[in-house]
Design an enzyme around this catalytic site. Structure first.
Site, mmCIF file in Angstrom:
data_model
loop_
_atom_site.group_PDB
_atom_site.id
_atom_site.type_symbol
_atom_site.label_atom_id
_atom_site.label_comp_id
_atom_site.label_asym_id
_atom_site.label_seq_id
_atom_site.Cartn_x
_atom_site.Cartn_y
_atom_site.Cartn_z
ATOM 1 C CB SER A 141 -62.415 104.627 -5.275
ATOM 2 O OG SER A 141 -62.219 104.474 -6.654
ATOM 3 C CG ASP A 181 -55.946 99.468 -5.702
ATOM 4 O OD1 ASP A 181 -56.149 99.393 -6.924
ATOM 5 O OD2 ASP A 181 -56.433 100.355 -4.983
ATOM 6 C CG HIS A 197 -59.830 100.101 -6.710
ATOM 7 N ND1 HIS A 197 -59.088 100.967 -5.939
ATOM 8 C CD2 HIS A 197 -60.957 100.777 -7.054
ATOM 9 C CE1 HIS A 197 -59.721 102.116 -5.830
ATOM 10 N NE2 HIS A 197 -60.860 102.032 -6.491
ATOM 11 C CG ASP A 198 -64.187 95.176 -5.618
ATOM 12 O OD1 ASP A 198 -64.661 96.318 -5.623
ATOM 13 O OD2 ASP A 198 -64.759 94.194 -6.115
#
Length: 406
Positions: A150, A321, A354-355
């Site tokens: 990230s 994502d 995104h996790d």
């Protein structure tokens, strides 16, 4: 080889930020794992609201830096992908945070009061420079590798343009050369939620009521960004959370008539937990650092920014994502190819959003392990095909929480 761990704070003295402003003393909280042998150092860069507590510590005995569990404990550790029996792993909390490194909530030695919004603006470049100074204190010169996900991946990219000779291999996970306008817009709304809170008091709320409602709303926006449509549909659907989970006070009178849905309950629960562990000003500062990052700033292009890096770069992206997309990673890979940088782009099939880089260690770990042990080993093309056989997962136990839901 033993698996020595340390948890400490380094006093790095006066620090001038890239804004030109200076603070008299910068303290950096960090943890190390494993033994340093001179050429086995791996720096791990944490994500937005993470801490230096990247791996499980046998001596931690509970909460560490405000987080009950190590944020990448199934990727970093003895026998894990980033094997602390083999590598000397360093993770440092970034300036501007609230997990031990100097930030807005820290005491300004010149006034005896918390800095608040008198703290200098912070950039990703400041994180990198602080990490370089910490490594100097630890006696670490050239890094075997730097890895992050990230905004921690942006931190990795900044290492490659700022200190290209200090890194042999790099892993940038679920990241991009810059945020797109949609993410910039959502971050803007999140920050406005904090600054519009009547308790924010221009950032000087320490010692009084804190802007918890604003921080809670900001975090809820963040959670929505980190999940995909598919993962939200699977986890929540349109289901009611049930009578036992209905809030005592509905947010508005009409709400009592309608079902309190599981997705609402989840967001409220996560927001409540987050306001207990994080500082609102730090959220403002760190999101602005992420928003500001642009790999090509000061250069003619992304490829120009990376041209001096002579090591190897592995990019990992995830199909679900939309915060940092596969297309953004591929554009970054193409910039590397133009610059003559050895690069591989590994695309992971996932609907976790995104996790995914935190909740699917069985998919993230093997490519990182290969990077550390063998480099790219010829994988200098985009790998988008699903693996014919599942990767070994014995060393990577499933994770059911993430950094974003600690």
């Amino acid at each position: 080889m033993s698996n020595v761990t340390t948890q400490d704070t380094a006093e790095l003295g006066e620090f001038q930020f890239l804004s030109g402003e200076t603070i008299p003393a910068l303290e950096v909280a960090y943890e190390t794992y494993g033994d340093f042998t001179g050429d086995n150092a791996v720096l791990v860069c944490h994500a937005l609201t993470g801490s230096s507590h990247v791996a499980r510590r046998p001596d931690a005995g509970g909460d560490t830096a405000g987080q009950a569990r190590a944020w990448w404990g199934d990727v970093v550790g003895p026998g894990k992908a980033i094997d602390t029996s083999e590598y000397y792993v360093v993770c440092a909390n970034v300036p501007g945070s609230c997990y031990g490194t100097t930030g807005p909530a820290s005491e300004n030695p010149e006034t005896g009061e918390p800095y608040g919004t008198d703290f200098p603006p912070v950039t990703v470049g400041d994180w990198t420079r602080a990490q370089r100074r910490l490594l100097d204190e630890l006696g670490v010169g050239r890094l075997h590798a730097v890895i992050g996900g990230s905004v921690g991946g942006m931190n990795v990219l900044d290492w490659l343009r700022r200190y290209p000779d200090d890194v042999g291999r790099a892993g940038a996970v679920a990241t991009a050369a810059r945020l797109d306008p949609q993410c910039l817009a959502l971050d803007t709304v999140a920050r406005r939620a904090i600054t519009a809170d009547p308790n924010w008091n221009d950032g000087h709320y320490y010692g009084g009521p804190e802007p918890e409602e604003g921080l809670a709303r900001a975090r809820q926006i963040g959670h929505i960004m980190y999940l995909s449509k598919a993962s939200m549909s699977r986890k929540f659907g349109r289901r009611s959370a049930g009578r036992e989970t209905v809030r005592e006070e509905p947010p508005d009178p009409a709400a009592a008539f309608f079902p309190y849905r599981e997705v609402e309950s989840y967001l409220d629960y996560q927001a409540d937990k987050f306001t207990d562990r994080f500082d609102a000003n730090s959220y403002l500062y760190l999101t602005r650092a992420m928003d500001d990052f642009d790999l090509s700033a000061g250069y003619e292009s992304d490829s120009d920014a990376l041209a001096a890096f002579e090591g190897e770069l592995l990019l990992l992206s995830f199909t679900g994502d939309w915060h940092f997309t596969v297309e953004q990673s591929e554009a970054l890979a193409e910039a590397c190819r133009e610059a003559g940088v050895d690069v591989a782009h590994h695309v992971v099939e996932s609907d976790h959003g995104h996790d995914a880089f935190l909740v699917e260690p069985e998919k993230v770990g093997p490519p990182l392990s290969e990077l550390l042990s063998d480099g790219l080993a010829g994988r200098t093309i985009t790998d988008t095909e699903p693996e014919s056989e599942p990767a070994e997962t014995d060393s990577f136990a499933p994770v059911h929480t993430s950094l974003f839901s600690e």
